[in-house]
Design an enzyme around this catalytic site. Structure first.
Site, mmCIF file in Angstrom:
data_model
loop_
_atom_site.group_PDB
_atom_site.id
_atom_site.type_symbol
_atom_site.label_atom_id
_atom_site.label_comp_id
_atom_site.label_asym_id
_atom_site.label_seq_id
_atom_site.Cartn_x
_atom_site.Cartn_y
_atom_site.Cartn_z
ATOM 1 N N GLY A 1 0.808 -1.209 0.000
ATOM 2 C CA GLY A 1 0.000 0.000 0.000
ATOM 3 C C GLY A 1 0.841 1.259 0.000
ATOM 4 C CB THR A 2 3.922 2.153 1.860
ATOM 5 O OG1 THR A 2 3.340 1.909 3.147
ATOM 6 C CG2 THR A 2 4.878 3.323 1.939
ATOM 7 C CG ASN B 1 -5.181 4.000 8.886
ATOM 8 O OD1 ASN B 1 -5.467 4.993 8.221
ATOM 9 N ND2 ASN B 1 -4.102 3.947 9.641
ATOM 10 C CD GLN C 1 -7.587 -0.246 7.259
ATOM 11 O OE1 GLN C 1 -8.394 -1.053 7.726
ATOM 12 N NE2 GLN C 1 -6.299 -0.320 7.533
ATOM 13 C CB SER D 1 -1.968 -3.076 1.123
ATOM 14 O OG SER D 1 -0.992 -3.871 1.762
ATOM 15 C CB ALA D 2 -1.822 -8.582 -0.688
ATOM 16 C CG HIS D 3 -0.225 -6.498 4.857
ATOM 17 N ND1 HIS D 3 -0.357 -6.119 6.164
ATOM 18 C CD2 HIS D 3 0.214 -5.397 4.195
ATOM 19 C CE1 HIS D 3 -0.001 -4.848 6.295
ATOM 20 N NE2 HIS D 3 0.348 -4.388 5.110
ATOM 21 C CB THR E 1 12.203 -9.281 -10.598
ATOM 22 O OG1 THR E 1 13.357 -9.107 -11.420
ATOM 23 C CG2 THR E 1 11.581 -10.642 -10.856
ATOM 24 C CB CYS F 1 2.650 4.294 11.678
ATOM 25 S SG CYS F 1 1.860 3.338 10.386
HETATM 26 C C1 LIG Z 1 -1.815 -0.412 5.930
HETATM 27 C C2 LIG Z 1 -2.156 0.838 5.212
HETATM 28 C C3 LIG Z 1 -1.274 1.392 4.257
HETATM 29 C C4 LIG Z 1 0.094 0.826 4.003
HETATM 30 O O1 LIG Z 1 0.070 -0.410 3.368
HETATM 31 P P1 LIG Z 1 1.370 -1.350 3.450
HETATM 32 O O2 LIG Z 1 1.055 -2.474 2.514
HETATM 33 O O3 LIG Z 1 1.469 -1.808 4.867
HETATM 34 O O4 LIG Z 1 2.528 -0.548 3.011
HETATM 35 C C5 LIG Z 1 -1.681 2.523 3.592
HETATM 36 N N1 LIG Z 1 -2.875 3.090 3.818
HETATM 37 C C6 LIG Z 1 -3.744 2.599 4.715
HETATM 38 C C7 LIG Z 1 -5.054 3.258 4.911
HETATM 39 C C8 LIG Z 1 -3.417 1.460 5.453
HETATM 40 O O5 LIG Z 1 -4.271 0.985 6.347
#
Ligand SMILES: *Cc1c(COP(=O)(O)O)cnc(C)c1O
Length: 383
Positions: free
Chosen positions: A72-73, A153, A181, A201-203, A239, A328
Site C-alpha cells: 500500500g505504501t 484506518n 482498508q 494492499s494484500a496483507h 522483478t 505507525c
Molecule cells: C496499511 C495501510 C497502508 C500501508 O500499506 P502497506 O502495505 O502496509 O505498506 C496505507 N494506507 C492505509 C489506509 C493502510 O491501512
C-alpha cells in the site's frame, strides 16, 4: 483463553488457501517472468492471470490498468509522486486531507520539500469526514491532483468518495484514493466510483505482506518512481514478486466470494462490542462516525484520563492485541494526527485505543476483553 487478536487494520493472517496457491511459485515455477524461455513465460502468465483477477476485484475495465507494487505504501507513493511529476508543468497544487495514512502525507511533504508543490490539507469534522463544500472551495487553477482516503484506518470513517470524485471531474482534476482498508469490508468498483487512481494492499485482506496494487485509469501518465527494467509497462521497475502477486490474486478471489457473509459478521460483532463498551464503562467516548459511515471492523474508543500505552500494555499481558491509533503511531508519545484532526480533547485522545475485528473473532472473545478491561481500568484507577 488463547491469544486474542484485535488488530486486523494493521495486518491480517494469510489464508491457508493463499499459502497453498503461492507455494509452487517459490520452487517449481520460480522463473523470472521477464525471461523469454518457457518457464519464464509460465511465470509471466501467472502474473497476468493475477492481474485479471485484481482488475476484476477492483471493477477495472482493463487488466493493464493494474500496476503491482510492494504494498500500500508504494502504491500511494507512486500515485502521488508519479502524477505530480508527470503534471508539474500544468500546476503544482495538490489537495489531500489531514487524516491520510502517512504513506500519503509524507509523499505530499516530499513533493513540497523537493519539488516546490503546495499542499492543501482539508480538515475533517468531529466524525472524521471531509466536507465536499470545503473541497470545492480549495480547488485552484493549478490543482493537479486530489487524494482522499476511502476509509480511515484509525477511526474507520468512510468518505463520500463518489461525491468528492464528481467535484474533481467537474474541475478536470485527477482523483486518487487510498482504499487499503476497504477490501473484505466493502466491494470496490473503480468505474462506478469514477476514481483515476486507487491503492490496495494484500496483507490487509488475508494476503501476504509486501505486495499491493495501484489502479491507474487508462491514459493517465505517471513518472515511475523506480529506475530500472521495463516491468509493469515501464511504470514500476523491478522483478515482480511472483508468488506474492499470485497470493494476492487468491486472497482477492476468497475475499470477493465471502464478502457479504464476512461483513454481516463483522457488523454484528462491532455493534455488540460498542454497546458493551458504552454500557460497562463511564467516561468513554466512541471516536469516529456512527454506524453506516464506519468501517464494519473498526472500533476506536477513548477512555478519559487513561493512558493508551498502559491500557495496551495491560491488555497485552492478558494476551489481547489491540492498537493505539495506527501501528505507525504506537510507540511514539504523540497523540495520533487523526484524533487531533477530529478535535478530540487531550484527556480523551491520550486514552484512545483501536480494536479492529477479523472474521474469526467471536462474541466470547469480546466478553473476555470487556471483563479484562474492567479489571485493568479498576486497578489503574486505584493506583
Ligand atoms: C496499511 C495501510 C497502508 C500501508 O500499506 P502497506 O502495505 O502496509 O505498506 C496505507 N494506507 C492505509 C489506509 C493502510 O491501512
Amino acid at each position: 483463553m488463547k491469544n486474542i487478536y484485535l488488530d486486523h487494520a494493521a495486518t491480517t493472517p494469510v489464508a491457508q488457501k493463499v499459502i497453498k496457491a503461492m507455494k509452487p511459485f517459490y520452487q517449481a515455477d520460480f522463473a523470472n517472468p521477464a525471461s523469454a524461455h518457457l518457464p519464464g513465460q509460465k511465470s509471466a502468465a501467472a502474473i497476468e492471470d493475477a492481474r485479471e483477477i485484481i482488475a476484476d476485484f477492483l471493477g477495472a475495465e482493463k487488466a493493464e490498468e493494474i500496476i503491482f507494487t510492494a504494498g500500500g505504501t508504494e502504491a500511494d507513493n507512486l500515485a502521488l509522486k508519479g502524477v505530480a511529476m508527470a503534471k508539474a508543468e500544468e500546476g503544482k497544487h495538490i489537495i489531500t486531507s489531514q487524516i491520510e495514512h502517512h504513506a500519503v502525507l509524507k509523499s505530499c511533504e516530499y513533493l513540497e520539500k523537493h519539488f516546490d508543490f503546495e499542499i492543501t490539507y482539508l480538515s475533517v469534522d468531529e466524525n472524521g469526514l471531509v466536507d465536499p463544500e470545503e473541497l470545492k472551495a480549495q480547488i485552484r487553477e493549478d490543482t493537479i491532483l486530489i487524494s482522499i482516503m476511502y476509509a480511515n484506518n484509525e477511526i474507520g470513517s468512510i468518505q463520500p468518495i463518489k461525491e468528492l470524485v464528481e467535484i474533481a471531474q467537474t474541475n478536470e482534476i485527477l482523483f486518487h484514493t487510498d482504499a487499503v482498508q476497504i477490501p473484505g469490508q466493502f466491494k470496490l468498483d473503480v468505474k462506478n466510483l469514477g476514481v483515476d487512481l486507487l491503492s490496495i494492499s494484500a496483507h490487509k485482506f488475508n494476503g501476504p505482506k509486501g505486495v499491493g496494487a495501484l489502479f491507474v485509469k487508462k491514459g493517465i501518465e505517471l513518472v515511475p518512481q523506480m529506475s530500472g527494467g521495463s516491468q509493469e509497462r515501464k511504470r514500476r521497475a523491478g522483478t515482480v514478486n511472483l508468488a506474492a502477486v499470485v497470493g494476492m490474486g487468491k486472497a482477492a478471489t476468497i475475499t470477493a466470494s465471502n464478502l457479504e457473509n464476512k461483513k454481516e459478521k463483522l457488523l454484528a460483532l462491532r455493534e455488540y462490542f460498542i454497546s458493551e463498551l458504552l454500557t460497562n464503562f463511564k467516561d468513554v467516548k466512541l471516536n469516529g462516525p456512527e454506524a453506516e459511515l464506519r468501517l464494519p471492523a473498526n472500533i476506536n474508543i477513548a477512555f478519559k484520563n487513561f493512558n493508551s500505552e498502559s491500557l495496551l500494555f495491560n491488555l497485552s499481558l492478558n494476551k489481547i492485541a489491540a492498537a493505539a491509533g495506527s501501528a505507525c503511531a504506537s510507540g511514539s508519545l504523540n497523540v495520533s494526527h487523526v484524533l487531533e484532526a477530529i478535535g478530540l480533547e487531550k484527556d480523551y485522545a491520550q486514552g484512545s485505543i483501536r480494536f479492529s475485528l477479523g472474521q474469526n473473532n467471536t462474541k466470547a472473545e469480546i466478553d473476555y476483553v470487556i471483563k479484562t478491561l474492567k479489571e485493568i481500568t479498576t486497578r489503574l484507577e486505584s493506583l
